[in-house]
Design a protein around this motif. Structure first.
Motif, short mmCIF file in Angstrom:
data_model
loop_
_atom_site.label_atom_id
_atom_site.label_comp_id
_atom_site.label_asym_id
_atom_site.label_seq_id
_atom_site.Cartn_x
_atom_site.Cartn_y
_atom_site.Cartn_z
N TYR A 324 0.83 -1.20 0.00
CA TYR A 324 0.00 0.00 0.00
C TYR A 324 0.87 1.26 0.00
N PHE A 325 1.92 1.25 0.80
CA PHE A 325 2.79 2.42 0.90
C PHE A 325 3.43 2.75 -0.46
N PHE A 326 3.96 1.73 -1.15
CA PHE A 326 4.62 1.96 -2.43
C PHE A 326 3.63 2.45 -3.49
N ILE A 327 2.44 1.86 -3.51
CA ILE A 327 1.43 2.27 -4.49
C ILE A 327 0.97 3.70 -4.22
N ALA A 328 0.70 4.00 -2.94
CA ALA A 328 0.26 5.35 -2.57
C ALA A 328 1.34 6.38 -2.87
N HIS A 329 2.59 6.01 -2.61
CA HIS A 329 3.71 6.91 -2.88
C HIS A 329 3.82 7.21 -4.38
N TYR A 330 3.68 6.19 -5.19
CA TYR A 330 3.78 6.39 -6.65
C TYR A 330 2.64 7.25 -7.18
N ARG A 331 1.42 6.99 -6.73
CA ARG A 331 0.26 7.73 -7.24
C ARG A 331 0.26 9.18 -6.77
N THR A 332 0.83 9.44 -5.62
CA THR A 332 0.84 10.81 -5.07
C THR A 332 1.97 11.64 -5.67
N TYR A 333 3.19 11.10 -5.66
CA TYR A 333 4.37 11.88 -6.06
C TYR A 333 4.74 11.71 -7.54
N ARG A 334 4.18 10.73 -8.18
CA ARG A 334 4.37 10.53 -9.63
C ARG A 334 5.84 10.50 -10.04
N THR A 335 6.67 9.85 -9.26
CA THR A 335 8.07 9.68 -9.62
C THR A 335 8.21 8.46 -10.52
#
Length: 371
Positions: A324-335
């Motif tokens: 969940y953390f990795f998916i949320a991080h990707y969707r929020t910060y778009r790196t």
């Protein structure tokens, strides 16, 4: 939507403007009667989360199954569709803390209910140590009355019907062979009393002075009749009980670490705070679900199927919280995906270690303050 009765007077009680419908067009206050039954204090709190076309349930669904979506939408400025992050966190934290508190209280009540049994064990062990001929002199199938009353006021009896090596109480069924075999935590480290610990500390140059209160607490619990397993359980429970507190304390540090690893021009500390509130709300909600499922399964007989179900659910929850953390991080910060994995892994490890230390530290403090 609130179910309060609309006032006949169309003058807003808050700002004095005319209210044509339910809400004041000037200040937004609902024009309902100001006198309510006592239960309204509680129902109004929950209504705030369930009104406006299922705002609350939509928030819960997105929080659990769509990592990062709530943060992304909130930072885009669309802030009326879902429950605000702070309000969401406080509500879920309240429910989780309340449920865990009830669970811990229930466990502690069970331990207190077993205090009579522990006292009985201790008295019998002391009696046997003073007179090692007690077991030899017990005749076959004979009941011995001891001066400890049972719940119905009648004296408890010790019986030996099969072998002289096993004595059991009629009420608790205590096997004294297990009592004699038991070894305390302090004895396993070669300590008989706090004086022994202090003497060893003098020889070692006070290397372990910081753990002296912890050792003293273990001695105290052993004196009260707690077994090594129960002492470990008490420490684990004290740590679990502090989980909501630890998350609340760790909130600003988690956001600060996110701020360090991302562009300061593109992302403000506020943005990382929103991400943190949503992620921690998810962790608390997942923790609450784990406790609820565990409580429901506890009503069934402790068989292989129930144990496997508990293990599978907890394992799946732990794995999902990491993903969940990795998916949320990707969707929020778009790196870039590779950069997301790298930064996410570093942050995950750092936060895991720091949070674990914080949780154990709070657990130690609660353990030491335990009565």
């Amino acid at each position: 939507m609130s179910h309060g009765k609309i006032r006949e007077d169309k003058t807003c009680l808050n700002c004095g403007h005319q209210v044509e419908e339910r809400f004041c067009p000037h200040c937004g206050q609902e024009n309902i009667e100001s006198r309510h039954p006592f239960y309204y204090l509680f129902t109004h709190f929950f209504e705030d989360f369930t009104h406006y076309d299922g705002q609350f349930w939509g928030t819960m669904k997105n929080l659990l199954f769509k990592p990062g979506r709530l943060t992304k939408i909130y930072l885009e400025g669309k802030r009326t569709q879902f429950v605000p992050p702070v309000k969401l966190y406080i509500f879920i934290s309240f429910l989780t803390f309340l449920f865990i508190s009830f669970q811990i209280a229930d466990m502690n009540f069970g331990l207190q209910g077993a205090d009579n049994e522990k006292s009985l064990k201790k008295e019998i062990q002391k009696a046997v140590s003073e007179n090692d001929t007690i077991r030899k002199d017990i005749p076959e199938s004979r009941d011995i009355t001891i001066g400890i009353s049972s719940e119905d006021g009648a004296p408890s009896k010790l019986s030996d019907t099969k072998t002289r090596d096993t004595i059991k109480t009629n009420r608790n069924g205590i096997d004294l062979k297990e009592v004699f075999k038991s070894k305390s935590i302090t004895q396993s480290f070669g300590l008989q009393s706090m004086e022994d610990f202090d003497k060893k500390e003098e020889k070692n140059g006070n290397k372990y002075e910081t753990i002296r209160p912890f050792v003293a607490k273990v001695f105290e619990l052993e004196e009260r009749g707690h077994s090594p397993r129960e002492i470990v359980d008490l420490f684990i429970r004290s740590s679990i009980q502090n989980l909501p507190k630890a998350l609340f304390i760790y909130l600003p540090l988690f956001a600060f670490l996110l701020w360090i690893f991302h562009s300061k021009k593109k992302w403000w500390y506020f943005d990382h705070g929103v991400f943190t509130l949503h992620y921690f709300s998810f962790l608390l909600l997942l923790t609450l679900l784990i406790f609820v499922v565990n409580k429901l399964l506890s009503y069934f007989d402790e068989n292989t199927f129930v144990i496997v179900m508990k293990i599978l659910f907890i394992s799946a929850a732990v794995i999902y919280s990491g993903c969940y953390f990795f998916i949320a991080h990707y969707r929020t910060y778009r790196t870039h995906p590779a950069l997301t994995i790298l930064i996410g892994a570093i942050l995950f490890i750092i936060n895991y270690v720091l949070f674990l230390f914080l949780l154990i530290g709070l657990g130690v403090v609660s353990f030491l303050l335990m009565h």
